[in-house]
Design a protein around this motif. Structure first.
Motif, PDB file in Angstrom:
ATOM      1  N   LEU A  78       6.256   3.078   7.489  1.00 42.35           N
ATOM      2  CA  LEU A  78       6.055   4.325   8.224  1.00 42.35           C
ATOM      3  C   LEU A  78       5.967   4.053   9.726  1.00 42.35           C
ATOM      4  O   LEU A  78       6.535   4.779  10.542  1.00 42.35           O
ATOM      5  CB  LEU A  78       4.776   5.022   7.755  1.00 42.35           C
ATOM      6  CG  LEU A  78       4.860   5.779   6.429  1.00 42.35           C
ATOM      7  CD1 LEU A  78       3.466   6.207   5.988  1.00 42.35           C
ATOM      8  CD2 LEU A  78       5.782   6.988   6.536  1.00 42.35           C
ATOM      9  N   ALA A  79       5.257   2.988  10.069  1.00 40.31           N
ATOM     10  CA  ALA A  79       5.126   2.649  11.489  1.00 40.31           C
ATOM     11  C   ALA A  79       6.485   2.316  12.098  1.00 40.31           C
ATOM     12  O   ALA A  79       6.828   2.806  13.182  1.00 40.31           O
ATOM     13  CB  ALA A  79       4.168   1.468  11.647  1.00 40.31           C
ATOM     14  N   GLU A 116       9.638  -4.799   3.304  1.00 42.98           N
ATOM     15  CA  GLU A 116       8.227  -4.527   3.576  1.00 42.98           C
ATOM     16  C   GLU A 116       7.606  -5.640   4.417  1.00 42.98           C
ATOM     17  O   GLU A 116       6.876  -5.368   5.387  1.00 42.98           O
ATOM     18  CB  GLU A 116       7.469  -4.365   2.259  1.00 42.98           C
ATOM     19  CG  GLU A 116       5.962  -4.256   2.393  1.00 42.98           C
ATOM     20  CD  GLU A 116       5.472  -3.008   3.098  1.00 42.98           C
ATOM     21  OE1 GLU A 116       4.313  -2.998   3.551  1.00 42.98           O
ATOM     22  OE2 GLU A 116       6.255  -2.027   3.221  1.00 42.98           O
ATOM     23  N   ASP A 145       1.831   5.513  -1.132  1.00 43.52           N
ATOM     24  CA  ASP A 145       1.337   6.837  -0.790  1.00 43.52           C
ATOM     25  C   ASP A 145       1.091   7.689  -2.034  1.00 43.52           C
ATOM     26  O   ASP A 145       1.916   8.518  -2.405  1.00 43.52           O
ATOM     27  CB  ASP A 145       2.356   7.500   0.142  1.00 43.52           C
ATOM     28  CG  ASP A 145       1.902   8.856   0.648  1.00 43.52           C
ATOM     29  OD1 ASP A 145       0.728   9.214   0.454  1.00 43.52           O
ATOM     30  OD2 ASP A 145       2.733   9.571   1.233  1.00 43.52           O
ATOM     31  N   HIS A 158       6.512   5.000   1.137  1.00 44.25           N
ATOM     32  CA  HIS A 158       5.888   5.302   2.426  1.00 44.25           C
ATOM     33  C   HIS A 158       4.724   4.324   2.547  1.00 44.25           C
ATOM     34  O   HIS A 158       3.616   4.640   2.144  1.00 44.25           O
ATOM     35  CB  HIS A 158       5.309   6.724   2.489  1.00 44.25           C
ATOM     36  CG  HIS A 158       6.151   7.796   1.892  1.00 44.25           C
ATOM     37  ND1 HIS A 158       5.598   8.869   1.206  1.00 44.25           N
ATOM     38  CD2 HIS A 158       7.488   7.978   1.872  1.00 44.25           C
ATOM     39  CE1 HIS A 158       6.569   9.680   0.794  1.00 44.25           C
ATOM     40  NE2 HIS A 158       7.732   9.158   1.187  1.00 44.25           N
ATOM     41  N   SER A 159       4.959   3.148   3.034  1.00 46.20           N
ATOM     42  CA  SER A 159       3.865   2.201   3.261  1.00 46.20           C
ATOM     43  C   SER A 159       3.409   2.320   4.704  1.00 46.20           C
ATOM     44  O   SER A 159       4.170   2.783   5.564  1.00 46.20           O
ATOM     45  CB  SER A 159       4.320   0.773   2.964  1.00 46.20           C
ATOM     46  OG  SER A 159       5.156   0.294   4.001  1.00 46.20           O
ATOM     47  N   PRO A 160       2.188   1.905   5.021  1.00 42.40           N
ATOM     48  CA  PRO A 160       1.768   1.952   6.431  1.00 42.40           C
ATOM     49  C   PRO A 160       2.737   1.207   7.347  1.00 42.40           C
ATOM     50  O   PRO A 160       3.025   1.663   8.462  1.00 42.40           O
ATOM     51  CB  PRO A 160       0.393   1.278   6.402  1.00 42.40           C
ATOM     52  CG  PRO A 160      -0.125   1.559   5.029  1.00 42.40           C
ATOM     53  CD  PRO A 160       1.079   1.491   4.130  1.00 42.40           C
ATOM     54  N   ARG A 218       5.899  -5.240   8.145  1.00 39.51           N
ATOM     55  CA  ARG A 218       4.537  -5.671   8.450  1.00 39.51           C
ATOM     56  C   ARG A 218       4.520  -6.652   9.618  1.00 39.51           C
ATOM     57  O   ARG A 218       3.668  -6.574  10.509  1.00 39.51           O
ATOM     58  CB  ARG A 218       3.905  -6.326   7.220  1.00 39.51           C
ATOM     59  CG  ARG A 218       3.621  -5.383   6.075  1.00 39.51           C
ATOM     60  CD  ARG A 218       2.860  -6.088   4.980  1.00 39.51           C
ATOM     61  NE  ARG A 218       2.749  -5.263   3.785  1.00 39.51           N
ATOM     62  CZ  ARG A 218       2.035  -5.597   2.709  1.00 39.51           C
ATOM     63  NH1 ARG A 218       1.376  -6.733   2.686  1.00 39.51           N
ATOM     64  NH2 ARG A 218       2.005  -4.794   1.662  1.00 39.51           N
ATOM     65  N   SER A 278       0.856  -1.180   0.000  1.00 42.45           N
ATOM     66  CA  SER A 278       0.000   0.000   0.000  1.00 42.45           C
ATOM     67  C   SER A 278       0.894   1.231   0.000  1.00 42.45           C
ATOM     68  O   SER A 278       1.598   1.493   0.978  1.00 42.45           O
ATOM     69  CB  SER A 278      -0.909   0.007   1.233  1.00 42.45           C
ATOM     70  OG  SER A 278      -1.710   1.171   1.250  1.00 42.45           O
TER      71      SER A 278
END
Length: 261
Positions: free
Chosen positions: A125-126, A201, A44, A120-122, A205, A42
């Motif tokens: 970013l986290a 990634e 941005d 910038h994936s969720p 996650r 996902s």
């Protein structure tokens, strides 16, 4: 009947007729990489991008245009820049300053880097907002053990000055967490940057999921992490013959045939 889309430059000639076969092949693969990152990650909106250095012109690179999503990248709408951030081929498109400044700075500082993925994936970013950064709690994360640079969120990293500082912070590493911002993953080939970004990634996650689960987290011993990093985190082990890249390009051919337009 399939509609053929032909990108016409300011010269009035289709782009494919104005570049050599090697550049066109790279354009097709770079477009496919953008589509696949959007497919699996996902991202941005228009603010994520992948660059690839041209083999015959190592002081020039291709990067995404500023007004398209990764899902809309094609071989023809990619734009060409030099390592000083100047657009060097006429086009109806242009890159954003954030894109050409960042990629120009990294590729100029590191001649061994051929491609770079910035997202910038969720998940990333986290992790970029967590103290301690990426933790070696999964096989994917252990690939990057003691091999990640960290860039503090202190200056505007869309400017030439900020991106030059970012490139210095990368040092001799191939992956970087931009604190509170996202990730930068590089490689000795487009295939390698794409594959390592995928592992990065997955690691992010998994970390977000593990830390939110409420149970204690198992962290392997440092010597275990280092052994895994040496074995599975080697730079130069992935190229265009790697099975993950071959499978990825086959998937892109099936799902996104228009990316070659």
């Amino acid at each position: 009947m399939k509609r053929e889309v032909v990108e016409i430059g300011k010269s009035g000639r289709p782009l494919r007729g104005r570049v050599g076969p090697e550049e066109w092949r790279l354009r097709c693969e770079l477009a496919a990489a953008h589509r696949l990152v959007a497919h699996f990650v996902s991202v941005d909106m228009t603010y994520n991008h992948i660059s690839a250095r041209l083999p015959a012109e190592p002081d020039r690179f291709l990067v995404k245009a500023d007004n398209v999503f990764m899902e809309q990248v094609t071989a023809s709408n990619l734009v060409k820049y030099d390592l000083d951030g100047n657009q060097v081929m006429e086009s109806g498109h242009k890159a954003s300053p954030a894109a050409y400044n960042l990629h120009a700075a990294v590729l100029k500082a590191r001649p061994d880097i051929v491609a770079a993925v910035h997202t910038h994936s969720p998940a990333n970013l986290a992790v970029s907002a967590q103290k301690g950064g990426l933790r070696p709690i999964t096989q994917q994360a252990m690939r990057f053990y003691n091999r990640i640079a960290y860039y503090p969120n202190e200056v505007d990293d869309t400017t030439p000055e900020g991106t030059a500082q970012l490139a210095r912070a990368l040092g001799d590493k191939w992956a970087m967490i931009l604190e509170n911002h996202g990730a930068l993953v590089c490689g000795t080939s487009l295939a390698e940057a794409y594959i390592y970004h995928h592992f990065f990634e997955l690691a992010c996650r998994a970390q977000v999921g593990a830390l939110s689960g409420g149970a204690g987290v198992i962290t392997p011993a440092p010597e275990v992490c280092e052994e895994r990093a040496k074995k599975f985190g080697r730079i130069g082990q992935y190229d265009h013959k790697s099975r993950d890249w071959v499978a990825s390009m086959a998937l892109a051919d099936k799902l996104f045939p228009d990316c070659k337009e």
